[in-house]
Write a protein that holds these residues in place. Structure first.
Motif, PDB file in Angstrom:
ATOM      1  N   ILE A  92      18.541  41.027  28.292  1.00 48.37           N
ATOM      2  CA  ILE A  92      17.929  41.796  29.365  1.00 48.37           C
ATOM      3  C   ILE A  92      17.454  43.142  28.809  1.00 48.37           C
ATOM      4  O   ILE A  92      18.152  43.800  28.035  1.00 48.37           O
ATOM      5  N   THR A  93      16.258  43.544  29.190  1.00 50.38           N
ATOM      6  CA  THR A  93      15.693  44.801  28.716  1.00 50.38           C
ATOM      7  C   THR A  93      16.598  45.973  29.080  1.00 50.38           C
ATOM      8  O   THR A  93      16.997  46.123  30.238  1.00 50.38           O
ATOM      9  N   GLY A  94      16.904  46.785  28.091  1.00 47.18           N
ATOM     10  CA  GLY A  94      17.767  47.952  28.323  1.00 47.18           C
ATOM     11  C   GLY A  94      19.183  47.749  27.840  1.00 47.18           C
ATOM     12  O   GLY A  94      19.932  48.714  27.692  1.00 47.18           O
ATOM     13  N   VAL A  95      19.556  46.489  27.578  1.00 43.68           N
ATOM     14  CA  VAL A  95      20.908  46.200  27.098  1.00 43.68           C
ATOM     15  C   VAL A  95      20.944  46.379  25.585  1.00 43.68           C
ATOM     16  O   VAL A  95      20.180  45.741  24.857  1.00 43.68           O
ATOM     17  N   GLY A  96      21.837  47.238  25.123  1.00 41.45           N
ATOM     18  CA  GLY A  96      21.988  47.433  23.684  1.00 41.45           C
ATOM     19  C   GLY A  96      22.846  46.351  23.070  1.00 41.45           C
ATOM     20  O   GLY A  96      22.515  45.777  22.032  1.00 41.45           O
ATOM     21  N   SER A  97      23.959  46.059  23.706  1.00 39.97           N
ATOM     22  CA  SER A  97      24.847  45.007  23.243  1.00 39.97           C
ATOM     23  C   SER A  97      25.716  44.530  24.393  1.00 39.97           C
ATOM     24  O   SER A  97      25.949  45.259  25.355  1.00 39.97           O
ATOM     25  N   ALA A  98      26.173  43.282  24.279  1.00 39.87           N
ATOM     26  CA  ALA A  98      27.050  42.689  25.285  1.00 39.87           C
ATOM     27  C   ALA A  98      28.074  41.825  24.569  1.00 39.87           C
ATOM     28  O   ALA A  98      27.742  41.108  23.622  1.00 39.87           O
ATOM     29  N   VAL A  99      29.332  41.907  24.997  1.00 34.75           N
ATOM     30  CA  VAL A  99      30.392  41.143  24.353  1.00 34.75           C
ATOM     31  C   VAL A  99      31.293  40.538  25.422  1.00 34.75           C
ATOM     32  O   VAL A  99      31.636  41.188  26.407  1.00 34.75           O
ATOM     33  N   GLY A 100      31.662  39.276  25.217  1.00 32.98           N
ATOM     34  CA  GLY A 100      32.555  38.600  26.138  1.00 32.98           C
ATOM     35  C   GLY A 100      34.010  38.881  25.805  1.00 32.98           C
ATOM     36  O   GLY A 100      34.386  38.946  24.631  1.00 32.98           O
ATOM     37  N   VAL A 101      34.821  39.057  26.852  1.00 32.43           N
ATOM     38  CA  VAL A 101      36.242  39.348  26.678  1.00 32.43           C
ATOM     39  C   VAL A 101      37.040  38.413  27.587  1.00 32.43           C
ATOM     40  O   VAL A 101      36.711  38.248  28.758  1.00 32.43           O
ATOM     41  N   LEU A 102      38.082  37.809  27.006  1.00 31.81           N
ATOM     42  CA  LEU A 102      38.996  36.975  27.801  1.00 31.81           C
ATOM     43  C   LEU A 102      40.328  37.699  27.886  1.00 31.81           C
ATOM     44  O   LEU A 102      40.837  38.196  26.885  1.00 31.81           O
ATOM     45  N   ARG A 103      40.880  37.770  29.085  1.00 37.99           N
ATOM     46  CA  ARG A 103      42.154  38.468  29.292  1.00 37.99           C
ATOM     47  C   ARG A 103      43.143  37.557  29.997  1.00 37.99           C
ATOM     48  O   ARG A 103      42.779  36.798  30.896  1.00 37.99           O
ATOM     49  N   THR A 104      44.363  37.646  29.571  1.00 36.36           N
ATOM     50  CA  THR A 104      45.435  36.926  30.232  1.00 36.36           C
ATOM     51  C   THR A 104      46.731  37.694  29.990  1.00 36.36           C
ATOM     52  O   THR A 104      46.710  38.768  29.391  1.00 36.36           O
ATOM     53  N   SER A 105      47.843  37.167  30.464  1.00 40.72           N
ATOM     54  CA  SER A 105      49.145  37.794  30.240  1.00 40.72           C
ATOM     55  C   SER A 105      50.136  36.741  29.789  1.00 40.72           C
ATOM     56  O   SER A 105      50.043  35.573  30.194  1.00 40.72           O
ATOM     57  N   ASN A 226      20.088  53.474  24.025  1.00 35.93           N
ATOM     58  CA  ASN A 226      19.878  54.918  24.134  1.00 35.93           C
ATOM     59  C   ASN A 226      18.663  55.187  25.012  1.00 35.93           C
ATOM     60  O   ASN A 226      17.608  54.574  24.838  1.00 35.93           O
ATOM     61  N   GLY A 227      18.831  56.097  25.960  1.00 30.33           N
ATOM     62  CA  GLY A 227      17.740  56.428  26.863  1.00 30.33           C
ATOM     63  C   GLY A 227      17.701  55.580  28.117  1.00 30.33           C
ATOM     64  O   GLY A 227      16.896  55.836  29.010  1.00 30.33           O
ATOM     65  N   THR A 228      18.556  54.558  28.200  1.00 38.50           N
ATOM     66  CA  THR A 228      18.611  53.706  29.394  1.00 38.50           C
ATOM     67  C   THR A 228      19.758  54.152  30.286  1.00 38.50           C
ATOM     68  O   THR A 228      20.884  54.329  29.815  1.00 38.50           O
ATOM     69  N   ASP A 229      19.476  54.349  31.561  1.00 40.07           N
ATOM     70  CA  ASP A 229      20.510  54.759  32.503  1.00 40.07           C
ATOM     71  C   ASP A 229      21.444  53.592  32.774  1.00 40.07           C
ATOM     72  O   ASP A 229      21.014  52.527  33.217  1.00 40.07           O
ATOM     73  N   ALA A 230      22.736  53.800  32.489  1.00 40.01           N
ATOM     74  CA  ALA A 230      23.714  52.719  32.610  1.00 40.01           C
ATOM     75  C   ALA A 230      23.875  52.249  34.050  1.00 40.01           C
ATOM     76  O   ALA A 230      24.008  51.043  34.308  1.00 40.01           O
ATOM     77  N   THR A 231      23.840  53.167  34.994  1.00 40.62           N
ATOM     78  CA  THR A 231      24.006  52.795  36.404  1.00 40.62           C
ATOM     79  C   THR A 231      22.846  51.928  36.881  1.00 40.62           C
ATOM     80  O   THR A 231      23.053  50.919  37.570  1.00 40.62           O
ATOM     81  N   SER A 232      21.631  52.303  36.504  1.00 40.41           N
ATOM     82  CA  SER A 232      20.451  51.508  36.888  1.00 40.41           C
ATOM     83  C   SER A 232      20.492  50.132  36.233  1.00 40.41           C
ATOM     84  O   SER A 232      20.134  49.119  36.852  1.00 40.41           O
ATOM     85  N   LEU A 233      20.939  50.087  34.963  1.00 35.78           N
ATOM     86  CA  LEU A 233      21.023  48.812  34.258  1.00 35.78           C
ATOM     87  C   LEU A 233      22.068  47.909  34.912  1.00 35.78           C
ATOM     88  O   LEU A 233      21.850  46.694  35.057  1.00 35.78           O
ATOM     89  N   ALA A 234      23.192  48.481  35.325  1.00 40.88           N
ATOM     90  CA  ALA A 234      24.225  47.700  35.994  1.00 40.88           C
ATOM     91  C   ALA A 234      23.693  47.085  37.287  1.00 40.88           C
ATOM     92  O   ALA A 234      23.947  45.908  37.592  1.00 40.88           O
ATOM     93  N   THR A 235      22.938  47.877  38.027  1.00 46.13           N
ATOM     94  CA  THR A 235      22.342  47.371  39.270  1.00 46.13           C
ATOM     95  C   THR A 235      21.342  46.256  38.985  1.00 46.13           C
ATOM     96  O   THR A 235      21.277  45.249  39.706  1.00 46.13           O
TER      97      THR A 235
END
Length: 393
Positions: A92-105, A226-235
């Motif tokens: 997606i335009t504006g995304v610098g990097s994305a990583v998947g995370v799995l969590r458990t206990s 860099n230069g991309t607003d994180a809040t707008s990208l999240a939306t």
């Protein structure tokens, strides 16, 4: 003699007086330019220092308790996300990097090390250990910093949180059993999050295998370009996956940082205005002194037919010419001091930047000081009576 030549001659006729005026204006210019070079880039420098490598927000499943988990570092919800979404979001335009995370206990207090979801009831909370699965090259995205040893390099290695290591009496090189599988501890890490520092981090593949969740993740941590607003990208990401994915941003810390930067910027402007005030006072005093010393000269000019407007133009012209000379002096002083401080690492972590806007602001300050500093002396000179001026000694 031409009018402009007369102005230049008057300036250099009394060098000490002109030098004092130039210094006064240059102080204001140097303060505005020097502080501007630091503060204009302070917000970006501070943001980079605080968020270097860390993700800006997390993407979680839109269903489940409370609509999923929380910001990076949180435990996430019960729902999982297909791992293919990591690749999709990274494009997606504006995304610098994305990583998947799995969590458990995992309950490490019993012999079977039973894995469970991250929302286990309070009855066994203290016995549960958080397990995080993430690619070793991306642990900084989850604010994980190895403080002792090294990060894991294969599926049989893990790193353990500082608090967990103390509670379990484990150190680098020890083995730990999780769900009947033995792992070697290669490093100790810290996150600053109490729950995560009581946990264990391993490769994503390892945890997916242990939990039978191959191809699934609990959340996706995203870092904006860099230069991309994180809040707008999240939306934007949330709108691309309606009713499927939602996002969670941690804005309170950034808001506090921005408020702090606003205070810093206000303080720098206050110092600049104070320097401008001092410079303006010096210019006014200097020009008034010049008028007082040239009372007889001005009287002669009035007697031979010079109008009040022409007298004002002469005094103002001298003040403005002094301002242009002070522009160069002020820029050299302001830029030179900041560069010197930067070279000596006194401004560690701050990247000074000179811009055209800052240059224009320096010119504006110099002209403003020159004009304001010359208005009253020029007006006073124009009001001199030729008869009284010629009698002045």
């Amino acid at each position: 003699m031409k009018f402009r030549n007369l102005i230049l001659k008057n300036i250099f006729r009394n060098k000490s007086r002109s030098l004092l005026a130039i210094i006064g204006i240059a102080i204001g210019v140097a303060a505005v330019v020097g502080l501007g070079m630091v503060t204009d880039n302070l917000s970006k420098s501070t943001e980079n220092a605080l968020t270097a490598g860390a993700g800006d927000f997390s993407v979680i499943a839109a269903t489940g308790p409370n609509n999923g988990g929380g910001p990076p570092g949180g435990m996430g919800g019960d729902q999982v996300i297909n791992q293919t979404k990591v690749t999709e979001i990274s494009k997606i335009t504006g995304v610098g990097s994305a990583v998947g995370v799995l969590r458990t206990s995992v309950d490490l207090s019993n012999s079977t090390n039973t894995t469970t979801n991250s929302t286990s009831g309070p009855s066994n909370f203290r016995s549960m250990t958080s397990i995080i699965g993430i690619d070793s090259s991306s642990i900084s995205m989850d604010d994980i910093v190895v403080t002792n040893g090294t990060v894991y390099s294969n599926n049989n290695e893990v790193i353990i949180g500082k608090t967990a290591a103390q509670e379990m009496n484990k150190t680098v090189g020890d083995n730990i059993s999780i769900s009947n599988n033995t792992f070697k501890i290669t490093g100790i890490y810290e996150t600053g999050n109490f729950m995560d520092d009581r946990g264990i981090v391993m490769s994503l593949d390892s945890l997916q295998s242990l939990t039978n969740k191959t191809g699934e993740v609990s959340l996706i941590i995203v870092k904006a370009n860099n230069g991309t607003d994180a809040t707008s990208l999240a939306t934007k990401i949330q709108n691309n996956y309606p009713n499927e994915l939602t996002t969670s941003t941690s804005l309170s810390g950034m808001d506090r940082m921005n408020n702090g930067l606003d205070v810093i910027n206000s303080g720098s402007w206050a110092v600049s205005l104070l320097a401008m005030l001092v410079g303006g006072i010096i210019v006014i005093i200097t020009m008034l002194k010049a008028v007082a010393e040239r009372t007889r000269e001005i009287g002669v000019l009035r007697a031979v037919g010079w109008t009040q407007k022409r007298i004002i133009a002469m005094i103002m012209g001298e003040s403005i010419v002094l301002s242009f000379i002070a522009i160069f002096v002020g820029l050299v002083i302001g830029v030179g001091i900041v560069e010197l401080l930067s070279t000596t690492n006194i401004l560690r972590g701050i990247m000074p930047a000179f811009s055209i806007f800052l240059f224009l602001k320096g010119i504006g300050v110099a002209l403003l000081l020159g004009i304001l500093g010359g208005i009253y002396p020029a007006y006073r000179a124009s009001r001199l009576s030729p008869t009284e001026a010629l009698r002045y000694e």
